[in-house]
Enzyme design. Structure first.
Site, short mmCIF file in Angstrom:
data_model
loop_
_atom_site.label_atom_id
_atom_site.label_comp_id
_atom_site.label_asym_id
_atom_site.label_seq_id
_atom_site.Cartn_x
_atom_site.Cartn_y
_atom_site.Cartn_z
CG ASP A 196 -1.99 1.02 1.19
OD1 ASP A 196 -2.15 1.69 0.14
OD2 ASP A 196 -2.71 1.16 2.19
CG ASP A 215 -3.39 3.80 -3.41
OD1 ASP A 215 -4.29 3.04 -3.81
OD2 ASP A 215 -3.53 4.56 -2.44
CD GLU A 216 -5.53 -0.89 -1.34
OE1 GLU A 216 -5.17 -1.65 -0.42
OE2 GLU A 216 -6.54 -0.18 -1.28
#
Length: 359
Positions: free
Chosen positions: A13, A107-108
């Protein structure tokens, strides 16, 4: 065959991703409270830097509230093309080590590294390698969680943010979950946590004392999920190229709303969120849905299915506005609104004004 307890899952993350990209690209913003989003009265914070979070500013917060909490807050317009490009760099780093990558957002992502590890390189060591490679390639920090299933790996990635690394081994899973407040479980929001608290369930340990039948009676099908995660059980595989069924955004108001202008103003940022996803992914949807939750927690949805995918924000806004008209006037306050798109497909279709109504 690999048993669930022997899987090795990493959840990566990125730390305050959008805000960190902006601070990386503009040195004048470093060390300052920053929000990515609109500063207008009805704007919404899409991401907040860690400096802003110290004032209680978080993503999905109304910009007007964020400014009250942090008068020196700096607003920056989102640059989704840049975030998408950086995300591609990060995915390339993942692909150097495994093909089993399940992105959750820009983003993860989950990575199944069971076959990418050995006696010479553990999953924890590989997580360190990934973090360092991401730093080298992008200049950004990431937090990583390592465990034997997706649920625990995601919990672990939140444990030492920012730039953290946390490992939950098979013999630690039950104890780790038992100590958590139910509100810390991802997938259990504020309303559900409050409902669990009303039932005398405050921690993972309390949740584990409940039978599956009881949880299903109280929460429906999701009760089975709660029963499993309270026991640190999650057998979901890491699924590359996961097909998303819908995309949506919703917000709960501090005070119940009844007036049409107020409701329309709150819908604007939600439509922005959904259309931003469409623009950065190239995904479009044919079915537009309005979600309404009243002050007494009664919930309804209204949907319209277009003959071709919504090709612009204006089409979504027009459809949502018409759907809102179908529930007006209201005789009781509305506490939550949501906007979503489903029947998803890649872009290239053009919008149409002809609609089919599903009420």
């Amino acid at each position: 065959m690999v048993t669930p307890a022997h899987r090795k899952i990493i959840h990566v993350d990125m730390d305050a991703f959008y805000a960190s990209v902006e601070q990386r690209d503009n040195p004048d913003l470093r060390g300052k409270p920053l929000a990515v989003g609109g500063s207008r009265q009805r704007g919404v914070v899409a991401a907040a830097s860690y400096e802003a979070r110290q004032y209680g500013v978080y993503s999905a917060m109304a910009s007007s509230i964020a400014i009250r909490k942090c008068p020196d807050l700096i607003f920056v317009k989102p640059r989704f093309d840049v975030y998408k490009a950086v995300s591609a760099q990060i995915r390339a780093v993942f692909a150097e080590h495994t093909d089993l990558i399940e992105p959750l957002s820009l983003d993860e992502a989950y990575l199944d590294v069971t076959d990418a590890t050995s006696s010479e390189r553990t999953a924890t060591q590989l997580a360190r390698v990934l973090k360092e490679r991401i730093r080298q390639e992008t200049g950004l920090t990431a937090s990583a969680g390592v465990s034997y299933n997706k649920f625990l790996a995601k919990l672990a990635s939140d444990y030492n943010k920012p730039d953290g690394l946390y490992v939950i081994k098979p013999h630690q899973g039950l104890d780790f979950v038992a100590k958590l407040a139910v509100g810390q479980f991802h997938g259990i929001g504020r309303v559900t946590a409050a409902r669990l608290n009303e039932l005398g369930i405050f921690t993972g340990f309390d949740l584990r004392q409940q039978s599956e039948a009881y949880l299903t009676q109280q929460f429906g099908k999701v009760g089975h999920h709660y029963y499993c995660i309270a026991r640190a059980i999650d057998e979901r595989p890491v699924t590359p190229n996961r097909i998303r069924k819908s995309v949506g955004s919703e917000t709960t108001f501090e005070q119940d709303l009844t007036d049409e202008p107020d409701l329309l103003a709150q819908l604007g940022p939600l439509i922005d969120d959904v259309w931003s996803y469409c623009e950065r992914t190239g995904i479009r949807g044919r079915t537009v849905t309005l979600k309404v939750k009243y002050g007494d927690f009664q919930q309804i949805t209204r949907s319209r299915t277009l003959l071709s995918p919504a090709g612009s924000r204006a089409v979504i806004e027009q459809t949502i506005t018409q759907l809102l008209q179908s529930v007006l006037p209201v005789d009781k306050g509305i506490r939550l609104l949501g906007v979503s798109l489903s029947t998803l497909q890649t872009a290239n279709a053009t919008p149409t004004g002809q609609l089919r109504l599903d009420l």
